[in-house]
Enzyme design. Structure first.
Site, PDB file in Angstrom:
ATOM      1  N   ASP A 156     -12.630   6.833   3.160  1.00 14.82           N
ATOM      2  CA  ASP A 156     -11.535   6.603   4.163  1.00 14.82           C
ATOM      3  C   ASP A 156     -11.169   5.036   4.130  1.00 14.82           C
ATOM      4  O   ASP A 156      -9.951   4.633   4.452  1.00 14.82           O
ATOM      5  CB  ASP A 156     -11.668   6.784   5.557  1.00 14.82           C
ATOM      6  CG  ASP A 156     -10.546   7.175   6.516  1.00 14.82           C
ATOM      7  OD1 ASP A 156      -9.413   7.165   5.809  1.00 14.82           O
ATOM      8  OD2 ASP A 156     -10.501   7.285   7.620  1.00 14.82           O
TER       9      ASP A 156
ATOM     10  N   ASP B 246       1.429   6.008   5.623  1.00 14.72           N
ATOM     11  CA  ASP B 246       0.169   5.233   5.119  1.00 14.72           C
ATOM     12  C   ASP B 246       0.865   4.380   3.959  1.00 14.72           C
ATOM     13  O   ASP B 246       0.139   3.748   3.268  1.00 14.72           O
ATOM     14  CB  ASP B 246      -0.907   5.851   4.884  1.00 14.72           C
ATOM     15  CG  ASP B 246      -2.354   4.913   4.948  1.00 14.72           C
ATOM     16  OD1 ASP B 246      -2.226   3.937   5.646  1.00 14.72           O
ATOM     17  OD2 ASP B 246      -3.392   5.270   4.522  1.00 14.72           O
TER      18      ASP B 246
ATOM     19  N   GLU C  13      -9.398   3.356   1.584  1.00 12.87           N
ATOM     20  CA  GLU C  13      -8.902   3.788   0.338  1.00 12.87           C
ATOM     21  C   GLU C  13      -7.887   2.639   0.219  1.00 12.87           C
ATOM     22  O   GLU C  13      -7.712   2.170  -1.049  1.00 12.87           O
ATOM     23  CB  GLU C  13      -8.284   4.862   0.351  1.00 12.87           C
ATOM     24  CG  GLU C  13      -6.774   5.176   0.769  1.00 12.87           C
ATOM     25  CD  GLU C  13      -6.856   4.999   2.266  1.00 12.87           C
ATOM     26  OE1 GLU C  13      -7.962   5.094   2.798  1.00 12.87           O
ATOM     27  OE2 GLU C  13      -5.763   4.716   2.781  1.00 12.87           O
TER      28      GLU C  13
ATOM     29  N   LYS D 175     -10.632  12.186   8.163  1.00  8.16           N
ATOM     30  CA  LYS D 175     -10.415  11.721   9.323  1.00  8.16           C
ATOM     31  C   LYS D 175     -10.365  12.990  10.273  1.00  8.16           C
ATOM     32  O   LYS D 175     -10.370  14.026  10.159  1.00  8.16           O
ATOM     33  CB  LYS D 175      -9.155  11.268   9.113  1.00  8.16           C
ATOM     34  CG  LYS D 175      -8.801  10.026   8.616  1.00  8.16           C
ATOM     35  CD  LYS D 175      -7.326   9.414   8.601  1.00  8.16           C
ATOM     36  CE  LYS D 175      -7.169   7.989   7.972  1.00  8.16           C
ATOM     37  NZ  LYS D 175      -8.004   7.049   8.584  1.00  8.16           N
TER      38      LYS D 175
ATOM     39  N   LYS E   1       0.945  -1.181  -0.144  1.00  9.24           N
ATOM     40  CA  LYS E   1      -0.091  -0.022   0.151  1.00  9.24           C
ATOM     41  C   LYS E   1       0.897   1.049   0.199  1.00  9.24           C
ATOM     42  O   LYS E   1       1.602   1.481   0.938  1.00  9.24           O
ATOM     43  CB  LYS E   1      -0.750  -0.167   1.092  1.00  9.24           C
ATOM     44  CG  LYS E   1      -1.648   1.257   1.595  1.00  9.24           C
ATOM     45  CD  LYS E   1      -2.605   1.135   2.643  1.00  9.24           C
ATOM     46  CE  LYS E   1      -3.398   2.477   2.878  1.00  9.24           C
ATOM     47  NZ  LYS E   1      -4.552   2.420   4.035  1.00  9.24           N
TER      48      LYS E   1
ATOM     49  N   ARG F 133      -7.573  -0.737   0.579  1.00  7.56           N
ATOM     50  CA  ARG F 133      -8.289  -1.770  -0.255  1.00  7.56           C
ATOM     51  C   ARG F 133      -8.590  -1.550  -1.570  1.00  7.56           C
ATOM     52  O   ARG F 133      -8.552  -2.546  -2.502  1.00  7.56           O
ATOM     53  CB  ARG F 133      -9.479  -2.509   0.795  1.00  7.56           C
ATOM     54  CG  ARG F 133     -10.731  -1.390   0.745  1.00  7.56           C
ATOM     55  CD  ARG F 133     -11.567  -1.780   1.708  1.00  7.56           C
ATOM     56  NE  ARG F 133     -11.145  -1.613   3.141  1.00  7.56           N
ATOM     57  CZ  ARG F 133     -11.926  -1.759   4.248  1.00  7.56           C
ATOM     58  NH1 ARG F 133     -12.872  -2.497   4.097  1.00  7.56           N
ATOM     59  NH2 ARG F 133     -11.214  -1.358   5.354  1.00  7.56           N
TER      60      ARG F 133
ATOM     61  N   ASP G 182      -3.099  10.154   3.982  1.00 12.96           N
ATOM     62  CA  ASP G 182      -4.352   9.524   4.064  1.00 12.96           C
ATOM     63  C   ASP G 182      -5.302  10.432   4.758  1.00 12.96           C
ATOM     64  O   ASP G 182      -5.048  10.507   6.165  1.00 12.96           O
ATOM     65  CB  ASP G 182      -4.582   8.405   4.622  1.00 12.96           C
ATOM     66  CG  ASP G 182      -5.822   7.660   4.645  1.00 12.96           C
ATOM     67  OD1 ASP G 182      -6.799   8.313   3.970  1.00 12.96           O
ATOM     68  OD2 ASP G 182      -6.033   6.610   5.496  1.00 12.96           O
TER      69      ASP G 182
HETATM   70  N1  BES Z   1      -4.781   4.073   6.938  1.00 11.70           N
HETATM   71  C1  BES Z   1      -6.046   3.760   7.515  1.00 11.70           C
HETATM   72  C2  BES Z   1      -5.707   2.866   8.434  1.00 11.70           C
HETATM   73  C3  BES Z   1      -4.997   3.114   9.970  1.00 11.70           C
HETATM   74  C4  BES Z   1      -5.443   3.699  10.937  1.00 11.70           C
HETATM   75  C5  BES Z   1      -3.434   3.080   9.818  1.00 11.70           C
HETATM   76  C6  BES Z   1      -4.726   3.835  11.991  1.00 11.70           C
HETATM   77  C7  BES Z   1      -3.006   3.284  11.038  1.00 11.70           C
HETATM   78  C8  BES Z   1      -3.577   3.721  12.002  1.00 11.70           C
HETATM   79  C9  BES Z   1      -7.075   3.219   6.421  1.00 11.70           C
HETATM   80  O1  BES Z   1      -7.022   3.758   5.369  1.00 11.70           O
HETATM   81  C10 BES Z   1      -8.331   3.768   7.200  1.00 11.70           C
HETATM   82  O2  BES Z   1      -8.724   4.764   7.371  1.00 11.70           O
HETATM   83  N2  BES Z   1      -9.027   2.618   7.490  1.00 11.70           N
HETATM   84  C11 BES Z   1     -10.395   2.858   7.957  1.00 11.70           C
HETATM   85  C12 BES Z   1     -11.133   1.841   7.282  1.00 11.70           C
HETATM   86  C13 BES Z   1     -12.653   2.075   7.503  1.00 11.70           C
HETATM   87  C14 BES Z   1     -13.133   3.332   6.781  1.00 11.70           C
HETATM   88  C15 BES Z   1     -13.607   0.923   7.020  1.00 11.70           C
HETATM   89  C16 BES Z   1     -10.359   2.400   9.523  1.00 11.70           C
HETATM   90  O3  BES Z   1      -9.767   1.571   9.924  1.00 11.70           O
HETATM   91  O4  BES Z   1     -11.038   3.224  10.114  1.00 11.70           O
HETATM   92 ZN    ZN Z   2      -4.946   4.630   4.679  1.00 17.89          ZN
HETATM   93 MN    MN Z   3      -7.897   5.532   5.150  1.00 20.98          MN
END
Ligand code: BES
Ligand code: ZN
Ligand code: MN
Length: 488
Positions: free
Chosen positions: A338, A279, A340, A268, A256, A342, A261
């Site tokens: 968010d 990220d 993104e 966020k 990734k 996947r 992000d």
């Molecule tokens: N990059 C984040 C995941 C993340 C969160 C990494 C905290 C490191 C620390 C990812 O892109 C994300 O935002 N995931 C969301 C998915 C949700 C919207 C289904 C999440 O985990 O909240």
């Molecule tokens: Zn992310």
């Molecule tokens: Mn995200």
């Protein structure tokens, strides 16, 4: 490397490891006067040889060339595995940097549970890791002193293990530098260029696909995430296929590469958002692993695919409810911008298969849910079929990295259902890490595939003697170890 007696060793600082249950026996190998010093430190309770505990002694007034002896504790001998030894060595080598002593030596006198090759490789890697340059953007007060020379005092033949360990350490340091870079310095274009130059080692080829090529490949998921940014996306492809490597197996690493992000329009919260510069840690990790695989000339075919973009809420950004079509043809309803990672990995995994990867592993800071489930200690592991997942688990164990497998039961797929597209990208809170992996699985094709969620392990919130605050380089060693083990 040499088997010379320690007092004659022409270095500035000598590190001697001591297991907790070998306290006195280990001390008595070098010089009776030094033993007295250590013994009285033990009696005073000043040194207990607990894991990574450091005791700095002056060598006896005569007969020693080194200016300092650093005893480093290992805890119980039975516990001294690769990870423990690495932490011991990095912690002890930090003393040299703090005291500005350029030439250091390691006395290979504590076997722990390890083979000589594993010990020597780990020490070589650790000396390189200890030299990590933190705070490159500081105009003052940085730690500007580096170890110039590291020696291992051992009776073993060490050249190959030293070379392998150093290659791993350098690759991990390079990844950490990239991961720590802020979003304004490391845009997708800059990341592509820097990654390609990290990959410019013999046997490795790099190709950077720009937004036009990405459009030609119809990667609507990667492009859908990139829409919100004025920075164009990039896709990096690395290939390694040494003469004589089995032609029917190709390891495919997908990382990734979100250089920042924000969450996109599903923005966020401000608090802690600055961390989202990391990220792209998965992308940096697969680049670093490929570099080390090539430097170590491992006899295996491997390729890497790293989709890179920012996730921004610009005027053309994907809106919640939009539908995008990936290169595989699958349509996705974006109910949360968010989620993104996947999306870009979906196109990346599909492309890695197109390029001929038979065995896939993706690495991603994918879900906050994995931090809730496994904390910052353990990487989430998912995949199929089970022998492939087991192969990765064994490799992680040899590499001294912690992973834990979570299930991919078909029942979870229910949550991915969309009314109007093939899938939803954000299936809600329950089992958030598992449903994210289930989403990826839809793009991974039929062959072996595994997914490593490093959202918890990619970043250290505080500095430790063996690990500076910031990027950790988690899973790079494991990927290298997978390649070393050959493909099942
Ligand atoms: N990059 C984040 C995941 C993340 C969160 C990494 C905290 C490191 C620390 C990812 O892109 C994300 O935002 N995931 C969301 C998915 C949700 C919207 C289904 C999440 O985990 O909240
Ligand atoms: Zn992310
Ligand atoms: Mn995200």
């Amino acid at each position: 490397m040499s088997g010379a007696a320690l007092p004659d060793a022409d270095v500035d600082l000598i590190i001697i490891p001591i297991a907790q249950d070998q306290l006195t026996a280990a001390a008595s190998r070098h010089d009776a006067r030094l033993d007295e010093d250590v013994k009285s430190a033990i009696e005073r309770g000043e040194f207990r040889a607990k894991a990574n505990e450091v005791y700095v002694a002056r060598p006896p007034a005569t007969g020693w060339k080194a200016a300092r002896i650093v005893f480093v504790g290992g805890g119980p001998r039975a516990e001294i595995n690769v990870e423990r030894l690495r932490r011991m060595a990095v912690s002890a080598a930090q003393v040299a940097r703090h005291q500005r002593r350029p030439r250091i030596g390691w006395a290979d006198v504590e076997p722990g549970t390890l083979s000589a090759a594993a010990r020597i490789e780990t020490i070589a890697e650790s000396f390189v890791l200890a030299n990590f340059e933190n705070g490159v953007h500081k105009s003052r007060d940085g730690n500007d002193f580096f170890i110039k020379e590291g020696v291992i005092f051992t009776s073993q033949d060490a050249a190959a293990a030293v070379a392998n360990g150093a290659a791993m350490g350098e690759s991990i340091n390079a990844a950490r530098v990239l991961i720590n870079e802020p979003g304004n310095y490391l845009t997708p274009r800059v990341m592509a260029d820097k990654a390609a130059s990290l990959a410019s080692v013999p046997g490795l080829t790099a190709e950077i696909l720009d937004e036009k090529k990405i459009e030609e490949l119809r990667m609507g998921l990667l492009l859908g995430v990139a829409r919100g940014s004025i920075e164009p996306p990039r896709l990096l492809v690395l290939k390694y296929s040494p003469a004589g490597a089995p032609a029917n197996h190709t390891l495919g690493l997908v990382g990734k590469g979100i250089t920042f992000d924000t969450g996109g329009l599903s923005l966020k919260p401000a608090d802690g958002m600055e961390r989202m510069k990391d990220d792209m840690a998965g992308g940096a990790s697969v680049v670093a692993a490929m570099r080390s695989i090539a430097l170590q000339q491992l006899p295996i075919r491997a390729l890497a695919v790293v989709p890179m973009t920012e996730n921004m809420p610009g005027g053309r950004a994907t809106k919640p409810g939009d539908i995008h079509t990936g290169a595989s043809g699958l349509t996705v309803e974006i109910n949360n911008t968010d989620a993104e990672g996947r999306l870009i990995l979906g196109d990346g995994l599909w492309y890695a298969r197109q390029l001929g990867a038979t065995h896939l592993i993706d690495v991603a800071t994918l879900t906050g849910a994995i931090v809730v489930g496994l904390g910052k200690i353990t990487t989430g592991l998912f995949g199929t079929p089970q022998p492939w997942v087991d192969h990765i688990r064994v490799a992680a164990d040899r590499a001294g990295e912690k992973v834990w497998q979570l299930p991919l039961y078909e029942d979870y797929k229910e949550q991915l259902k969309s009314e109007i597209a093939d899938m939803l990208n954000s299936p809600g809170r329950p089992a958030g890490s598992i449903t994210a992996a289930m989403f990826l699985k839809e793009f991974a094709g039929d062959g072996p595939w595994a997914h490593l969620d490093i959202a918890g392990t990619a970043w250290a919130e505080e500095s430790k003697p063996w690990q500076p605050k910031g990027a950790t380089g988690a899973m790079i060693r494991t990927l290298i170890e997978v390649a070393r083990g050959g493909l099942p």
